[in-house]
Design an enzyme around this catalytic site. Structure first.
Site, mmCIF file in Angstrom:
data_model
loop_
_atom_site.group_PDB
_atom_site.id
_atom_site.type_symbol
_atom_site.label_atom_id
_atom_site.label_comp_id
_atom_site.label_asym_id
_atom_site.label_seq_id
_atom_site.Cartn_x
_atom_site.Cartn_y
_atom_site.Cartn_z
ATOM 1 C CG HIS A 863 -1.920 -1.104 1.210
ATOM 2 N ND1 HIS A 863 -2.368 -1.719 2.358
ATOM 3 C CD2 HIS A 863 -2.561 -1.724 0.187
ATOM 4 C CE1 HIS A 863 -3.239 -2.657 2.043
ATOM 5 N NE2 HIS A 863 -3.369 -2.686 0.731
ATOM 6 C CD GLU A 866 -0.705 0.573 4.614
ATOM 7 O OE1 GLU A 866 0.118 -0.371 4.598
ATOM 8 O OE2 GLU A 866 -1.933 0.406 4.640
ATOM 9 C CG HIS A 961 0.427 -3.855 5.617
ATOM 10 N ND1 HIS A 961 -0.428 -3.489 4.602
ATOM 11 C CD2 HIS A 961 0.921 -5.072 5.265
ATOM 12 C CE1 HIS A 961 -0.455 -4.441 3.685
ATOM 13 N NE2 HIS A 961 0.351 -5.411 4.062
ATOM 14 C CD GLU A 1044 -1.536 -3.565 9.728
ATOM 15 O OE1 GLU A 1044 -1.258 -2.362 9.574
ATOM 16 O OE2 GLU A 1044 -2.183 -4.242 8.899
#
Length: 1172
Positions: A863, A866, A961, A1044
């Protein structure tokens, strides 16, 4: 005990009669059920409670017995008794909750008085004779049983009843009662009353109630009962409850809409008046659900329900407590849904209706609980008074032609690999935007829902394919998705380190003919040959860099290297410069910065200001000062020629600027800003650019600002955000880089901004001339440190593609001894930019050959918005290439295969979620296309090659991420026991099902910013096509994770209250390496021997299945006394040995988790030879 035996004897006598309820047994059944019903409704509460306990026992099947009798027996007297018994067993009596609450308050008051009296005696306070302290006299509780246990037992009985599908029997009985109404049976009314109560209670817990009701044809029946019994206070409550459940499903909603349900609810509202009762709450809640249907919205407007709702809302100050908040919330949510249609907006925009809403804005209490209501009222006013579209064209200025690519014409020349196998991929749009709006559906269509990544129809089909494969296969690897072995051989040259020279050459010679057969392939035989120099590098430890963008001679100066690399990058919109922060390294200033304290008063002022702007649009300047569409109106097919540069330092010396308006620029790598409109002397509305080939996904921003004055503040309103909520409301600030500060010796990004607020505005997104959602605004105030400065503002610390390539070059030139480092192209992207693959390991020795080492596979930046993931990756790479002992252990133990940037096109072009195909690449791992998704296709090919050709599946896979909703750092893993597919649990190995907890346990020990409580190991159906789940399921990698990292900051641990900076992010990457180094020594049980700042970590433990809690709590004790080895004894041995610590059926501990740990340590202190 005798009372309980009596209840059991009655049920035992009924049990044989349930199978043969003949006419001669009706009298006996009626007698037994009457006695049982009398025990439940009598005055003796002990008898009642013992009877309920008997019925609630899950292993007896007593409730099932009553359900069977209810279905088979046609006698109305027996039916009335059975319905009454079921109601007493399943339903909580009305008013009982309030009585319990009052009783608890009284007991609390009594205890406080007693304590006060005891304290007076302890300190020898001499009281006057006239003053006598005595405890408050309170009558003992009428119910001697603990309320919590009663509620738990009742809920368990309800869930068991639903699991046995008994609700279908209740529905059939309801149909039978309706057919008996014409017989004028006196028992029918009571029978119907009890059955409706039972059905309403079960419907709240049964997720498939609407489907069952529709299939059995009682949807219109329930509506008709409500229509007939509007004034029947005895029966209306369960009917409203049932209607609420039916309103939640779009199909039953459509059926009821055609049946005139809105007219019925108008009459219900009129009959209820304005009293804040539970019936009013149920009625408004149902209307809220109905308003998600477009037909119902139109009917609500025509029936005049809006006027009634606003009259109820106008009396909000006369209501009290939670009921006031609930009633207002339901009304405002309904009005918001109605605003989507044009007639609804016109109706609400009537002067007296607007005045009601404005009165609330001005008199709203200054309390936290009313903030959300105020925000919703302001959104309704903005939408009704001044609903408008964004002042930009519907098409994005960044477009990429996919026609030739989709057809395959001349596209293989841009790839490093050619394949004849097309995996099949849909190029349909995939939505990845989080939004809490419920898009109005048609009569038979579904309604939009909240989701972290909502999927489109193409993904639903792909999920269905995954489901079919799962249900038809018991293997982790999907046979139908596996590639041909000859195709996998083309990845040989990316694993040169795993075979010695002669063995590799033999392997290549055996497969070279097949590899080079394909005509038009740009792979030459030299790509597969291992030279003696390369083999020497493998043995001695050295660097090999074969990336084309780094092949030309590069200057020694880092900034010149960056400019050289950035000038070769191919973009969709031609770049005009390189950004100064990335040119200088892009690091943050890295001093501690605290989370922003959100001023509620400031947010309220912003909301009121937005409403005032909507009411008086002429008071706004509306002068366009930056328009990317007009700047890019020329030929977009050519990239910029020549070498890019940066002139920011020259701008600092130019004093000819006037400070009337700011200058903006975003045409540089990762930049994102589409349009700027000046609305006031120092206020600007900013519109972000969507992802390439898209009209949505607006979140990432990165732009330059100049020509500012330091004497005063500037307000920036980004008006086309799409997420329903943001960390901007919870302490997050944007980042700013000042060029003048950098020249003064203080370079780096800093958190900036004040008066930050995130709220919904009046701009709407239209699709086919139909509004689908409204946008949100993030507003912040910036005080620039210097006049005539050049500053950059961004959502998060940017990390560009050129920055990564420059770092790779610098690392390859400054390696510590005995390090093997190889950088090579994995493939080319759609716009012909290289996707790099890095290989890192240690020197090969006779005792430690590389081919015996395990592989760890890391990926990042799928992504593109990010960017924090890239900073974590940089910290990981720095640690792996460091000269420390931890780094050496890692290099000698593992071979690291790293793809540091998967979605290079999205990063280059300033996208937030997608690349050039308008698809979320993290939803394409299940079936990636070699043409549309080459980066995912070939990364997955490497993992499959390792599993099938090398017979060495990755020991750990981790995808980096960023998270926009949570704080701290955490992991998502894969637990078979928590999978949506029941077959996953059956495939779990009995001797070690919890290995996936090892990396979280290690991270908890070595990473201060890691949050165990935020970790999740669920395998959800909608996540089947993500990297984490695909690698786990299809490629058999058990330790497959998503790491994350928050965009915002920390709310626990030593960094609590601080915002993230690049130093923290790189430290997380370093801590991950430390965790990987200790991974082989970490047992899952170590996680439970770890204490957090509160002494233990029950939050994480509660996220696990009860089976695992039991096993691992026992395993802690086993480890402490060293009598059971996890490696030598099966798990159940531990459970059997310590089963007295847990309840036998529910497996719930009889002591607290903290007590289990204390027992473990206590035993360890008294037992010799303890290996703790």
């Amino acid at each position: 005990m005798s009372e309980e035996a009596t209840a059991e004897s009655l049920l035992e006598r009924l049990r044989p009669l349930s199978h043969r309820p003949a006419a001669e047994n009706i009298t006996l059944i009626r007698s037994l059920t009457t006695k049982l019903h009398a025990r439940l409704t009598g005055q003796d509460l002990n008898v009642r409670q013992s009877t309920l306990d008997t019925l609630w026992k899950l292993d007896t099947g007593n409730i099932s017995l009553l359900i069977v009798l209810l279905e088979s027996c046609r006698d109305s007297g027996v039916g009335v008794n059975l319905a009454g018994i079921l109601r007493e067993t399943i339903c909580l009596k009305s008013g009982k909750g309030k009585a319990n609450k009052a009783r608890r308050k009284a007991v609390k008051k009594k205890s406080s008085v007693d304590i006060s009296t005891e304290k007076c005696h302890e300190i020898n306070v001499k009281l006057p004779n006239s003053v006598v302290l005595s405890p408050v006299e309170i009558k003992p509780s009428k119910n001697p049983i603990n309320d919590k246990k009663v509620s738990t037992a009742r809920q368990a009985a309800i869930l068991q009843t639903i699991e046995q599908n008994s609700i279908i029997t209740i529905i059939r009985v309801l149909l039978q009662i309706q057919s008996k109404k014409e017989t004028n049976d006196v028992n029918v009314e009571s029978y119907l009353y009890d059955i409706l109560w039972v059905l309403s209670q079960l419907s709240q817990k049964d997720p498939k109630f609407c489907i069952k009701a529709r299939m059995l044809g009682i949807v219109k029946l329930i509506h008709n009962l409500l229509r007939i019994n509007i004034n029947n206070n005895k029966i209306i409550f369960p009917l409203l409850n049932l209607m609420k459940q039916l309103s939640k499903h779009p199909i039953t909603t459509a059926i009821l809409a055609r049946d005139g349900v809105i007219v019925t609810y108008e009459k219900v509202l009129i009959s209820l008046g304005f009293l804040p009762t539970a019936r009013m709450r149920l009625c408004l809640d149902s209307i809220n659900y109905f308003s998600r249907n477009k037909t119902c919205c139109i009917q609500l407007v025509k029936a005049g329900v809006i006027h009634i709702l606003l009259r109820v809302f106008d009396r909000w100050d006369k209501y009290e407590g939670k009921m006031r908040i609930k009633l207002c919330t339901h009304i405002l949510q309904t009005l918001y849904h109605i605003c989507i249609i044009k007639s609804g907006r016109r109706t609400i925009a009537i002067k007296k209706h607007v005045q009601i809403l404005q009165r609330f804005c001005h008199s709203c209490p200054d309390e936290d609980i009313f903030d959300r209501l105020l925000g919703k009222v302001c959104s309704i006013l903005c939408l009704c008074i001044n609903s408008k579209t964004l002042p930009v064209s519907s098409s994005s200025p960044a477009t990429f032609c996919l026609t030739k690519i989709s057809s395959g014409d001349s596209f293989y020349d841009n790839l490093d690999y050619k394949t004849d196998d097309f995996a099949g991929s849909s190029s349909e749009e995939e939505t990845a935007i989080e939004d809490d709006e419920h898009i109005l559906s048609k009569d038979n269509s579904d309604t939009g829902t909240d989701s972290d990544c909502a999927q489109d129809e193409s993904f639903e089909k792909e999920s269905k394919n995954c489901t079919d494969l799962l249900t038809n296969s018991s293997n982790f690897i999907f046979q139908s998705l596996m590639r041909d072995f000859e195709e996998l051989k083309r990845y040989n040259h990316l694993f040169k380190e795993f075979t010695r020279l002669q063995k590799q050459l033999r392997l290549i010679r055996g497969s070279k003919a097949n590899i080079l057969e394909d005509s038009g392939s740009n792979i030459s035989s030299s790509d597969f040959n291992i030279s003696k120099t390369e083999h020497s590098n493998l043995i001695q430890g050295n660097s090999i860099c074969s990336l084309k963008i780094l092949r030309d001679p590069l200057p020694s100066n880092t900034q010149e290297i960056y400019i050289n690399v950035a000038s070769k990058v191919k973009s969709i919109i031609p770049f005009v410069k390189v950004a100064y922060p990335n040119l200088c390294g892009g690091d943050a200033f890295n001093k501690p910065e605290y989370l922003n304290y959100v001023e509620r008063s400031t947010c309220r002022k912003k909301l009121i200001s937005c409403v005032e702007r909507a009411i008086n649009p002429d008071s706004v300047m509306n002068e366009v000062v930056y328009d990317l569409d007009s700047l890019c109106s020329g030929d977009m097919s050519k990239s910029s020629d020549g070498i890019l540069s940066n002139c920011d330092l020259q701008k600092l010396t130019n004093h000819q600027y006037l400070y009337k308006k700011l200058d903006f620029e975003s045409r540089f790598e990762s930049g994102n800003l589409r349009k700027v409109i000046q609305t006031g002397p120092r206020e600007y509305d900013l519109i972000l650019m969507p992802d390439v080939n898209s009209t949505k996904r607006h979140l990432w921003f990165y732009f330059e600002v100049s020509n500012m004055s330091s004497n005063g503040s500037y307000v920036f309103n980004i008006v086309n955000c799409e997420k329903s909520d943001s960390q901007f409301n919870f302490g997050m600030k944007p980042v700013m880089y000042s060029v003048k500060e950098a020249t003064l010796g203080r370079p780096g990004w800093v958190r900036a901004g004040s008066d930050i607020c995130y709220y919904r505005n009046s701009y709407q997104c239209y699709k086919n001339k139909v509004p689908t959602k409204s946008y949100l605004t993030v507003t912040f105030t910036i005080d620039f440190p210097h006049s005539n400065d050049v500053c950059y503002l961004a959502y998060h610390f940017p990390y560009t593609y050129s920055q990564m390539m420059t770092k790779i070059w610098l690392w390859s030139q400054n390696l510590p001894p005995n390090v093997y480092f190889r950088a090579e192209p994995l493939c080319s992207s759609l716009n012909n930019n290289e996707v790099p693959l890095l290989t890192i390991t240690g020197q090969e020795t006779i005792n430690n050959p590389i081919q015996d080492r395990e592989i760890i596979f890391l990926t990042s930046r799928v992504h593109p918005g990010e960017s924090n993931a890239s900073w974590v990756m940089e910290g990981t790479l720095k640690q792996l290439l460091d000269n420390s002992s931890t780094s050496e252990i890692l290099r000698l133990s593992y071979v690291f295969k790293i793809v540091p940037m998967l979605n290079v096109e999205g990063v280059i072009n300033g996208c937030y979620r997608c690349g050039l195909t308008n698809e979320d690449l993290n939803r394409r791992w299940s079936r990636p296309s070699p043409i549309l998704h080459p980066d995912i296709y070939h990364t997955k090919g490497l993992l499959e090659y390792m599993s099938r050709a090398l017979k060495k599946p990755a020991s750990v896979y981790c995808d980096f991420h960023g998270h926009s909703r949570k704080k701290n750092v955490f992991l998502y893993g894969c637990s078979p026991q928590q999978s949506w597919c029941s077959k996953d649990a059956e495939m779990t190995q009995p001797d070690g099902p919890l290995n996936y907890l090892c990396l979280p346990a290690a991270m908890h020990h070595c990473c201060p910013s890691f949050s165990l409580g935020s970790c999740s190991f669920k395998i959800e159906r909608e996540r089947e096509a993500t990297a984490r789940v695909t690698v786990w399921r299809q490629l058999g990698v058990q330790l497959s994770y998503t790491l994350e990292t928050s965009f915002c900051g920390f709310d626990q641990g030593p960094y609590k209250g601080l915002q993230l900076n690049t130093g923290h992010l790189k430290e997380i990457g370093k801590d991950l390496c430390t965790a990987l180094a200790t991974l082989k020594e970490t047992s899952p049980a170590d996680l439970y021997l770890t204490t957090d700042e509160n002494g233990y970590n029950p939050h994480f433990l509660n996220g696990l299945p009860k089976y695992y809690k039991t096993i691992f709590s026992a395993r802690i004790l086993a480890k402490s006394i060293n009598i059971l080895s996890v490696c030598q004894y099966p798990f159940y041995a531990s459970c059997d040995m310590f089963k007295h610590l847990f309840e036998p059926v529910t497996e719930i501990p009889t002591v607290s988790w903290k007590s289990i740990l204390s027992i473990s340590r206590l035993i360890a202190c008294h037992v010799p030879n303890v290996n703790d």
